[in-house]
Design a protein around this motif. Sequence first.
Motif, mmCIF file in Angstrom:
data_model
loop_
_atom_site.group_PDB
_atom_site.id
_atom_site.type_symbol
_atom_site.label_atom_id
_atom_site.label_comp_id
_atom_site.label_asym_id
_atom_site.label_seq_id
_atom_site.Cartn_x
_atom_site.Cartn_y
_atom_site.Cartn_z
ATOM 1 N N ARG A 24 0.827 -1.205 0.000
ATOM 2 C CA ARG A 24 0.000 0.000 0.000
ATOM 3 C C ARG A 24 0.869 1.266 0.000
ATOM 4 O O ARG A 24 0.641 2.194 -0.785
ATOM 5 N N GLU A 94 -5.061 9.188 16.767
ATOM 6 C CA GLU A 94 -6.371 9.700 17.181
ATOM 7 C C GLU A 94 -6.344 11.188 17.501
ATOM 8 O O GLU A 94 -7.350 11.727 17.952
ATOM 9 N N MET A 119 -1.931 0.667 14.678
ATOM 10 C CA MET A 119 -2.657 0.093 13.543
ATOM 11 C C MET A 119 -4.163 0.140 13.810
ATOM 12 O O MET A 119 -4.605 -0.081 14.934
ATOM 13 N N GLY A 120 -4.918 0.464 12.780
ATOM 14 C CA GLY A 120 -6.366 0.511 12.933
ATOM 15 C C GLY A 120 -6.889 1.777 13.557
ATOM 16 O O GLY A 120 -8.103 1.901 13.778
ATOM 17 N N SER A 121 -6.033 2.743 13.842
ATOM 18 C CA SER A 121 -6.477 4.007 14.429
ATOM 19 C C SER A 121 -7.212 4.832 13.371
ATOM 20 O O SER A 121 -7.176 4.531 12.172
ATOM 21 N N SER A 122 -7.863 5.896 13.805
ATOM 22 C CA SER A 122 -8.675 6.699 12.884
ATOM 23 C C SER A 122 -7.847 7.275 11.743
ATOM 24 O O SER A 122 -8.246 7.221 10.574
ATOM 25 N N ALA A 124 -4.918 6.233 10.666
ATOM 26 C CA ALA A 124 -4.400 5.136 9.836
ATOM 27 C C ALA A 124 -5.470 4.647 8.860
ATOM 28 O O ALA A 124 -5.163 4.300 7.711
ATOM 29 N N ARG A 125 -6.718 4.642 9.276
ATOM 30 C CA ARG A 125 -7.809 4.193 8.401
ATOM 31 C C ARG A 125 -8.108 5.208 7.308
ATOM 32 O O ARG A 125 -8.403 4.848 6.187
ATOM 33 N N GLU A 126 -8.034 6.492 7.637
ATOM 34 C CA GLU A 126 -8.462 7.515 6.687
ATOM 35 C C GLU A 126 -7.349 7.978 5.748
ATOM 36 O O GLU A 126 -7.627 8.584 4.712
ATOM 37 N N ASP A 128 -4.357 7.708 2.908
ATOM 38 C CA ASP A 128 -4.200 6.904 1.692
ATOM 39 C C ASP A 128 -3.145 5.824 1.870
ATOM 40 O O ASP A 128 -3.212 4.768 1.236
ATOM 41 N N TYR A 132 3.948 2.757 9.237
ATOM 42 C CA TYR A 132 3.836 2.427 10.660
ATOM 43 C C TYR A 132 5.211 2.422 11.316
ATOM 44 O O TYR A 132 6.194 1.935 10.733
#
Length: 352
Positions: A24, A94, A119-122, A124-126, A128, A132
């Motif tokens: 990614r 966050e 990982m999986g934080s807001s 990180a999700r939003e 592109d 990490y």
Amino acid sequence: PAAAEQTLFNRLAQDAGQLAFDRRTSGFLSRLGAHERLVIIACGTAYHAGLVGEYMLEEFAKIPVVVDLASEFRYRGPMLDRDTTVLAITQSGETADTLAGIRLAKTQGAKVLAICNVMGSSIAREADAVLYTHAGPEIAVASTKAYTSQLTALYLLTLHLAKVRATLEPVRWQELAQGLQRLPTLLQRALATERPIKAIARRYAAARDFYYLGRRYNFPSALEGALKLKEICPRIHAEGYAAGEMKHGPISLIRKGWPVVFIATDSPIYEKVISNVEEIRARKGECLVIASEGNKAVARHAEALITVPKTEELFSPAVVAVPLQLLAYHIARLNKCDIDQPPNLAKSVTVE
């Protein structure tokens, strides 16, 4: 040292010849245009990491960079477009202001890359794509290993972009890659400064005002050192400045015995920093100097001296972060402060 090692793991080859990112992130970086510009947004310690990133990305990757406090970014009417990448730096993923900043960036067509630990934080999700840091949980409120790992991620990003944009000679690129590979070892060696720092902390623990000064890559180090002290020892007022700015006002406050921490590691402007040291000493301030190993001449300019492993200038902010954190820790301990949970602070600022 372990945090930097984890950030480098599986990304920098053992022979320091190749960089690798997840699919990614690699795909995202391959889409950056020839006229790309970067806008770095962050808060607190992450903002200081971003300031270091500005120096290295412009110097080595030749990319124009702007660094903005995330809390101010969306209120100044930023002008973004599809040739802009917003780089959000955050430990928790966050931080409310940083999250709002990337949302604004997307409405204007900008791309978003995040440097994040969770990982999986807001964020990180939003974003592109995400680089990490893999630093692991950080329990104390004041950021320490997160800062080191954020710098390490920025080193990786800089070397990658310098390579694909051919802005460095191959031999020079290899030298920097090998220097980055040695970084965890240098950080481990920097921990050996703790014993002399304990003695320095005892000498200055009763002081109630500190200045921290540096130039170029270590101007952000001065800001970070001052932040660490006032975060975990709220009895003390500390301010960080670019050393050349002292004569524009702050030097008027210097009085006999005022402790001033200088970051004076090897750099093209080392002599200018020493000139700033002498300006403080002429006004009876006391200079605590962090310098590179092997620099014997600097001792005559310092009331207290801390030496750190010699390295390339761009890696020095990561190395000097260790003694700066240790100094804050031991001064706070002597002042009987709650180091892990300072008053009025939260680990992750999730409200504006």
